[in-house]
Design a protein around this motif. Structure first.
Motif, PDB file in Angstrom:
ATOM      1  N   GLY A  81       0.793  -1.224   0.000  1.00 58.13           N
ATOM      2  CA  GLY A  81       0.000   0.000   0.000  1.00 58.13           C
ATOM      3  C   GLY A  81       0.822   1.268   0.000  1.00 58.13           C
ATOM      4  N   SER A  82       2.132   1.143   0.268  1.00 59.79           N
ATOM      5  CA  SER A  82       2.976   2.337   0.342  1.00 59.79           C
ATOM      6  C   SER A  82       3.153   2.995  -1.028  1.00 59.79           C
ATOM      7  N   ARG A  83       3.314   2.206  -2.076  1.00 60.70           N
ATOM      8  CA  ARG A  83       3.467   2.756  -3.425  1.00 60.70           C
ATOM      9  C   ARG A  83       2.201   3.491  -3.844  1.00 60.70           C
ATOM     10  N   ALA A 159      -8.654  14.881   9.345  1.00 59.71           N
ATOM     11  CA  ALA A 159      -7.815  14.550   8.191  1.00 59.71           C
ATOM     12  C   ALA A 159      -6.447  15.202   8.265  1.00 59.71           C
ATOM     13  N   ILE A 160      -6.395  16.436   8.737  1.00 52.64           N
ATOM     14  CA  ILE A 160      -5.130  17.155   8.830  1.00 52.64           C
ATOM     15  C   ILE A 160      -4.212  16.522   9.886  1.00 52.64           C
ATOM     16  N   HIS A 161      -4.777  16.130  11.017  1.00 50.91           N
ATOM     17  CA  HIS A 161      -3.970  15.584  12.103  1.00 50.91           C
ATOM     18  C   HIS A 161      -3.559  14.127  11.880  1.00 50.91           C
ATOM     19  N   PHE A 162      -4.359  13.383  11.123  1.00 53.22           N
ATOM     20  CA  PHE A 162      -4.067  11.962  10.914  1.00 53.22           C
ATOM     21  C   PHE A 162      -3.937  11.632   9.428  1.00 53.22           C
ATOM     22  N   SER A 163      -3.409  12.590   8.676  1.00 56.12           N
ATOM     23  CA  SER A 163      -3.335  12.441   7.215  1.00 56.12           C
ATOM     24  C   SER A 163      -2.499  11.230   6.785  1.00 56.12           C
ATOM     25  N   THR A 164      -1.376  11.002   7.471  1.00 56.55           N
ATOM     26  CA  THR A 164      -0.497   9.886   7.091  1.00 56.55           C
ATOM     27  C   THR A 164      -1.206   8.543   7.240  1.00 56.55           C
ATOM     28  N   ASN A 165      -1.846   8.340   8.384  1.00 59.32           N
ATOM     29  CA  ASN A 165      -2.563   7.088   8.622  1.00 59.32           C
ATOM     30  C   ASN A 165      -3.723   6.906   7.645  1.00 59.32           C
ATOM     31  N   ILE A 166      -4.425   7.988   7.378  1.00 61.76           N
ATOM     32  CA  ILE A 166      -5.581   7.919   6.479  1.00 61.76           C
ATOM     33  C   ILE A 166      -5.148   7.529   5.069  1.00 61.76           C
ATOM     34  N   ILE A 167      -4.139   8.221   4.551  1.00 56.43           N
ATOM     35  CA  ILE A 167      -3.682   7.936   3.186  1.00 56.43           C
ATOM     36  C   ILE A 167      -3.046   6.550   3.098  1.00 56.43           C
ATOM     37  N   PHE A 168      -2.369   6.127   4.151  1.00 60.17           N
ATOM     38  CA  PHE A 168      -1.791   4.786   4.145  1.00 60.17           C
ATOM     39  C   PHE A 168      -2.889   3.725   4.070  1.00 60.17           C
ATOM     40  N   GLN A 169      -3.960   3.913   4.836  1.00 65.28           N
ATOM     41  CA  GLN A 169      -5.074   2.960   4.810  1.00 65.28           C
ATOM     42  C   GLN A 169      -5.761   2.957   3.449  1.00 65.28           C
ATOM     43  N   VAL A 170      -5.893   4.145   2.843  1.00 63.11           N
ATOM     44  CA  VAL A 170      -6.466   4.227   1.496  1.00 63.11           C
ATOM     45  C   VAL A 170      -5.543   3.517   0.503  1.00 63.11           C
ATOM     46  N   GLY A 171      -4.223   3.716   0.661  1.00 64.55           N
ATOM     47  CA  GLY A 171      -3.253   3.038  -0.193  1.00 64.55           C
ATOM     48  C   GLY A 171      -3.352   1.528  -0.067  1.00 64.55           C
ATOM     49  N   ARG A 172      -3.513   1.028   1.145  1.00 65.14           N
ATOM     50  CA  ARG A 172      -3.671  -0.411   1.364  1.00 65.14           C
ATOM     51  C   ARG A 172      -4.944  -0.927   0.706  1.00 65.14           C
ATOM     52  N   GLU A 178      -6.250  -3.630  -6.417  1.00 63.72           N
ATOM     53  CA  GLU A 178      -5.399  -3.980  -7.556  1.00 63.72           C
ATOM     54  C   GLU A 178      -5.095  -5.475  -7.589  1.00 63.72           C
ATOM     55  N   GLU A 179      -4.776  -6.026  -6.419  1.00 62.95           N
ATOM     56  CA  GLU A 179      -4.433  -7.438  -6.348  1.00 62.95           C
ATOM     57  C   GLU A 179      -5.640  -8.326  -6.635  1.00 62.95           C
ATOM     58  N   ARG A 180      -6.787  -7.937  -6.084  1.00 65.43           N
ATOM     59  CA  ARG A 180      -7.992  -8.754  -6.253  1.00 65.43           C
ATOM     60  C   ARG A 180      -8.459  -8.774  -7.702  1.00 65.43           C
ATOM     61  N   LEU A 181      -8.381  -7.616  -8.370  1.00 68.72           N
ATOM     62  CA  LEU A 181      -8.838  -7.507  -9.754  1.00 68.72           C
ATOM     63  C   LEU A 181      -7.700  -7.635 -10.759  1.00 68.72           C
ATOM     64  N   LYS A 182      -6.509  -7.913 -10.250  1.00 69.30           N
ATOM     65  CA  LYS A 182      -5.336  -8.097 -11.108  1.00 69.30           C
ATOM     66  C   LYS A 182      -4.995  -6.852 -11.930  1.00 69.30           C
ATOM     67  N   PHE A 183      -5.262  -5.661 -11.349  1.00 70.71           N
ATOM     68  CA  PHE A 183      -4.886  -4.403 -11.994  1.00 70.71           C
ATOM     69  C   PHE A 183      -3.552  -3.964 -11.401  1.00 70.71           C
ATOM     70  N   LYS A 184      -2.481  -4.602 -11.765  1.00 69.96           N
ATOM     71  CA  LYS A 184      -1.177  -4.332 -11.176  1.00 69.96           C
ATOM     72  C   LYS A 184      -0.734  -2.908 -11.448  1.00 69.96           C
ATOM     73  N   PHE A 186      -2.251  -0.208 -11.211  1.00 70.74           N
ATOM     74  CA  PHE A 186      -3.249   0.575 -11.951  1.00 70.74           C
ATOM     75  C   PHE A 186      -3.321   2.008 -11.428  1.00 70.74           C
ATOM     76  N   PHE A 187      -3.272   2.155 -10.097  1.00 70.24           N
ATOM     77  CA  PHE A 187      -3.356   3.482  -9.497  1.00 70.24           C
ATOM     78  C   PHE A 187      -1.978   4.097  -9.276  1.00 70.24           C
ATOM     79  N   SER A 188      -0.992   3.290  -8.982  1.00 64.96           N
ATOM     80  CA  SER A 188       0.326   3.826  -8.667  1.00 64.96           C
ATOM     81  C   SER A 188       1.170   4.084  -9.900  1.00 64.96           C
ATOM     82  N   ASN A 189       0.712   3.672 -11.064  1.00 63.69           N
ATOM     83  CA  ASN A 189       1.488   3.809 -12.291  1.00 63.69           C
ATOM     84  C   ASN A 189       1.836   5.253 -12.657  1.00 63.69           C
ATOM     85  N   PRO A 190       0.943   6.274 -12.420  1.00 69.92           N
ATOM     86  CA  PRO A 190       1.279   7.647 -12.779  1.00 69.92           C
ATOM     87  C   PRO A 190       2.591   8.135 -12.182  1.00 69.92           C
ATOM     88  N   ALA A 191       3.001   7.555 -11.060  1.00 71.53           N
ATOM     89  CA  ALA A 191       4.264   7.955 -10.439  1.00 71.53           C
ATOM     90  C   ALA A 191       5.334   6.891 -10.634  1.00 71.53           C
TER      91      ALA A 191
END
Length: 202
Positions: A81-83, A159-172, A178-184, A186-191
């Motif tokens: 989820g970090s990527r 959101a401002i105080h816990f932004s890191t945890n929130i975005i990490f959970q969204v990333g996970r 991606e893994e379930r639908l085999k979209f390797k 798919f979201f992290s590719n722009p970077a």
């Protein structure tokens, strides 16, 4: 200058089309869910729609407030989820636009329409009294508006105080998607390329 304008125009056009499609889908779903249900169930559905708007507003604000640096350490350790979290950071303006403006505004519009349906159902259940309908309309609309505004106000601070945890959970969550639908990637590719270089330095 022209390239920036064309990119902005392309993104604006794309997000407008996405909004049109999502608004239609949400409208159909809410109509189906509210059709024939009791007014009490209808109220719960309205509050759930409001909750969706608040949650996405939190994600949008967190995306603009989060610091990208902690996720590089996670990416070097191959934390799941970090990527995806880094990709969110690098596309914070688009993530915020989608979460706050697209989903947030659609939720606000749909909740208003759904509220009108619930009020009508409640009025019919009470015998169609005009005065009762007027009072219920004011109270229910005010409660929905208060929950929407109050929820988003609380959500922004959270959101401002816990932004890191929130975005990490969204990333996970995106990673699992991606893994379930085999979209390797798919979201992290722009970077993609830039991310690989940064990860190798760690």
């Amino acid at each position: 200058m022209n390239s920036i304008f064309h990119k902005s125009l392309k993104w604006s056009t794309g997000i407008a089309v996405i909004t049109l499609v999502l608004a239609a889908i949400f409208s159909v779903i809410s109509t189906i869910l509210l059709d024939g249900v009791a007014w009490a169930i209808g109220m719960i559905i309205v509050f759930l729609i409001v909750l969706v708007g608040v949650v996405f507003d939190i994600i949008g604000v967190a995306a603009t407030a989060v610091d990208e640096v902690p996720f590089h350490a996670m990416a070097s350790e191959k934390v799941k989820g970090s990527r995806q979290a880094i990709a969110i950071c690098r596309n914070a303006d688009r993530v915020a636009n989608f979460c706050n403006d697209v989903i947030g505004d659609i939720s606000g519009i749909i909740s208003g329409t759904a509220s009108a349906t619930v009020i009508l159902q409640l009025t019919l259940a009470s015998g169609g009294d005009a005065a009762f309908e007027y009072i219920v309309s004011i109270i229910f609309t005010s409660v929905v508006a208060a929950l929407t505004v109050g929820g988003k106000a609380f959500g922004k601070s959270f959101a401002i105080h816990f932004s890191t945890n929130i975005i990490f959970q969204v990333g996970r969550l995106i990673y699992l998607f991606e893994e379930r639908l085999k979209f390797k990637d798919f979201f992290s590719n722009p970077a993609g390329n830039k991310l690989k270089r940064n990860t190798k330095r760690k």
